[in-house]
Scaffold this active site. Structure first.
Site, short mmCIF file in Angstrom:
data_model
loop_
_atom_site.label_atom_id
_atom_site.label_comp_id
_atom_site.label_asym_id
_atom_site.label_seq_id
_atom_site.Cartn_x
_atom_site.Cartn_y
_atom_site.Cartn_z
CB SER A 1 -7.83 1.04 7.77
OG SER A 1 -6.48 0.57 7.93
CG PHE B 1 0.47 -4.69 2.76
CD1 PHE B 1 0.17 -6.02 2.72
CD2 PHE B 1 0.70 -4.27 4.04
CE1 PHE B 1 -0.45 -6.92 3.87
CE2 PHE B 1 0.45 -5.04 5.31
CZ PHE B 1 -0.53 -6.32 4.93
CD1 TRP C 1 -4.39 0.31 1.00
CD2 TRP C 1 -3.27 -0.45 2.97
NE1 TRP C 1 -2.80 0.81 0.86
CE2 TRP C 1 -2.45 0.42 2.13
CE3 TRP C 1 -2.94 -0.53 4.03
CZ2 TRP C 1 -0.91 0.33 2.15
CZ3 TRP C 1 -1.40 -0.66 4.37
CH2 TRP C 1 -0.36 -0.22 3.71
CG HIS C 2 -3.67 -3.11 6.73
ND1 HIS C 2 -4.21 -2.10 6.96
CD2 HIS C 2 -2.46 -3.00 7.25
CE1 HIS C 2 -3.43 -1.22 7.44
NE2 HIS C 2 -2.48 -1.78 7.56
N GLY C 3 -5.49 -6.27 3.40
CA GLY C 3 -5.58 -7.40 2.80
C GLY C 3 -6.81 -7.79 2.47
#
Length: 479
Positions: A308, A479, A311-313
């Site tokens: 997670s 994103f 995925w965010h950065g």
């Protein structure tokens, strides 16, 4: 700022007219045409990468459906790798170059919403592989599903079985659906322009000029960032749901008042629901979930939240943010009995409002600390911000007008406070299982439209445009 631009809503208006003019069974064609226009005007960067992954996933799913056993599994894995590679390269290459290889970053074309549509494609391939759905053979209808313009850039992340039938079956005009969509659009503008963008002024001043600010300044900015992030992301998904509903299409609700959560586990049932469910269904459960003992369960939690974070950065701060949420849940399970005994010792009954509000406040603080790491310019800065919140004591800045030197004057601060109060009251009303939109819709026509007009005027007067600020991009738009 695509989703709050005039050109975007001119496109929406034209698409609505075209949609309801077309015969019902061909109305999906009007949506597909709207998608094409949307990408032609707003979404040119990286369009070939986007189309490439769509075509790869389409071919892979249809080939996979004709195979069995090992060949089927190999085709599935190949499809996942091919649609994921662009996201991995684009999102992580500069981090690897700068932080690990100590080289200069390179300019890469980044398709908007690549993180969202990549997960959408992975979910589609996984559902075809597990035979939960059959692959779409009509490539035009598949492109419509993967590129539905109101939600593709910032979610929510749809499942094929939930969204595809709505897009292709066609809907009759329904006044109630249309008005409720209009209500959601107004609410989305209020969240974005009156709350999120106004809070961003103070947030950016403190976080981008650290260590000039410490102590109470960080507490204020961090609380406002928690509010900004929620209002901003809720705004973009609310706008997506509002526009979709005007077409008779129901997108999943991505938020259920997450700051009313009584635990971190509860928070992730309420925050970015489509991502939480994606992580649960395609990462946590395939890893074994909680079926193989507590140790394995905790490992699976850590892996899921690290993904997670990725995925965010790209960067250590996002991994740390994900790890914090995993540890919150693990420690929460270990300390559950001790905390319950502490409540009993203090005379706080199990079903009391006092206990509930203590748990809500504690959960919010934990989430807020993690958001500081998320927002900071680096993991090191995030750790220093957390440290200076507790080591620098300057509460007087809250009472000597120093707060008004952070970018908002006292009138704007009052507007922000009142707006956050409205957001909280609406959330509390929804927590009771009630719908403010439904209540407004049942009012007489003059009262109903009077409310809409007043709401629009308030957004125009008190939003960021009203005070001369530039509207900020949606946070999750990157994103």
């Amino acid at each position: 700022m695509i989703y709050i631009s005039l050109n975007y809503y001119l496109l929406v208006l034209a698409a609505l007219v075209l949609y309801y003019v077309f015969p019902v069974r061909h109305r999906w064609v009007a949506l597909l045409a709207a998608n094409v226009v949307f990408y032609a005007f707003f979404y040119k960067a990286g369009i070939w990468i986007f189309l490439g992954t769509i075509i790869i996933s389409y071919i892979d799913a249809n080939v996979m459906a004709k195979l069995q056993d090992g060949a089927r599994k190999a085709t599935f894995i190949a499809g996942i790798i091919l649609v994921t590679i662009p996201w991995l390269l684009i999102k992580n290459s500069n981090f690897v170059l700068e932080a690990i290889m100590k080289k200069d970053p390179i300019n890469l074309v980044t398709p908007l919403g690549i993180s969202f549509y990549t997960l959408q494609l992975i979910a589609y391939l996984a559902d075809v592989y597990m035979e939960k759905i059959k692959p779409e053979k009509n490539i035009a209808k598949y492109i419509l599903f993967t590129s539905f313009f109101p939600q593709v850039i910032q979610g929510p992340i749809p499942r094929f079985g939930q969204l595809h039938p709505q897009l292709t079956e066609g809907h009759l005009f329904d006044e109630k659906n249309f008005i409720k969509g209009f209500q959601l659009v107004i609410w989305g503008f209020f969240l974005k322009l009156v709350i999120a963008d106004k809070a961003a002024v103070i947030v950016n001043t403190v976080f981008d000029n650290f260590p000039a600010y410490s102590g109470a300044y960080i507490w204020v900015a961090s609380f406002l960032y928690s509010i900004q992030l929620y209002a901003d992301f809720l705004a973009c998904t609310t706008l997506a749901r509002g526009v979709s509903r005007m077409f008779g299409i129901e997108l999943v609700n991505n938020f259920k008042r997450p700051y009313f959560s009584t635990s971190i586990k509860d928070f992730w049932r309420r925050w970015h629901i489509s991502l939480s469910e994606w992580l649960r269904d395609y990462i946590y459960i395939p890893l074994g979930g909680n079926r193989k003992g507590k140790t394995r369960k905790y490992i699976n939690l850590v892996v899921t939240f690290l993904i997670s974070g990725m995925w965010h950065g790209a960067g250590l701060k996002f991994l740390a943010w994900g790890l914090m949420h995993a540890l919150y849940q693990i420690i929460g399970e270990f300390t559950y009995k001790a905390r319950e005994k502490a409540y009993t010792f203090c005379g706080i009954s199990a079903d009391s409002n006092k206990k509930r509000w203590i748990k809500i406040a504690g959960t919010f603080l934990l989430v807020n600390f993690a958001w500081i790491i998320f927002r900071a310019n680096s993991l090191g800065d995030g750790a220093k911000l957390l440290l200076h919140m507790f080591t620098d004591f300057n509460p007087w800045v809250l009472f000597n007008d120093r707060i008004f030197t952070l970018g908002l004057d006292w009138k704007e601060v009052v507007v922000l406070i009142v707006s956050v109060y409205i957001l909280r009251k609406v959330g509390k009303y929804q927590e009771m299982g009630k719908s403010l939109g439904e209540k407004i819709y049942t009012q007489p026509l003059l009262i109903r439209w009077g409310i809409y007009i007043v709401a629009i005027i308030c957004v125009l007067l008190f939003g960021t445009y009203g005070y001369g600020f530039d509207a900020q991009d949606f946070i999750y738009g990157g994103f």
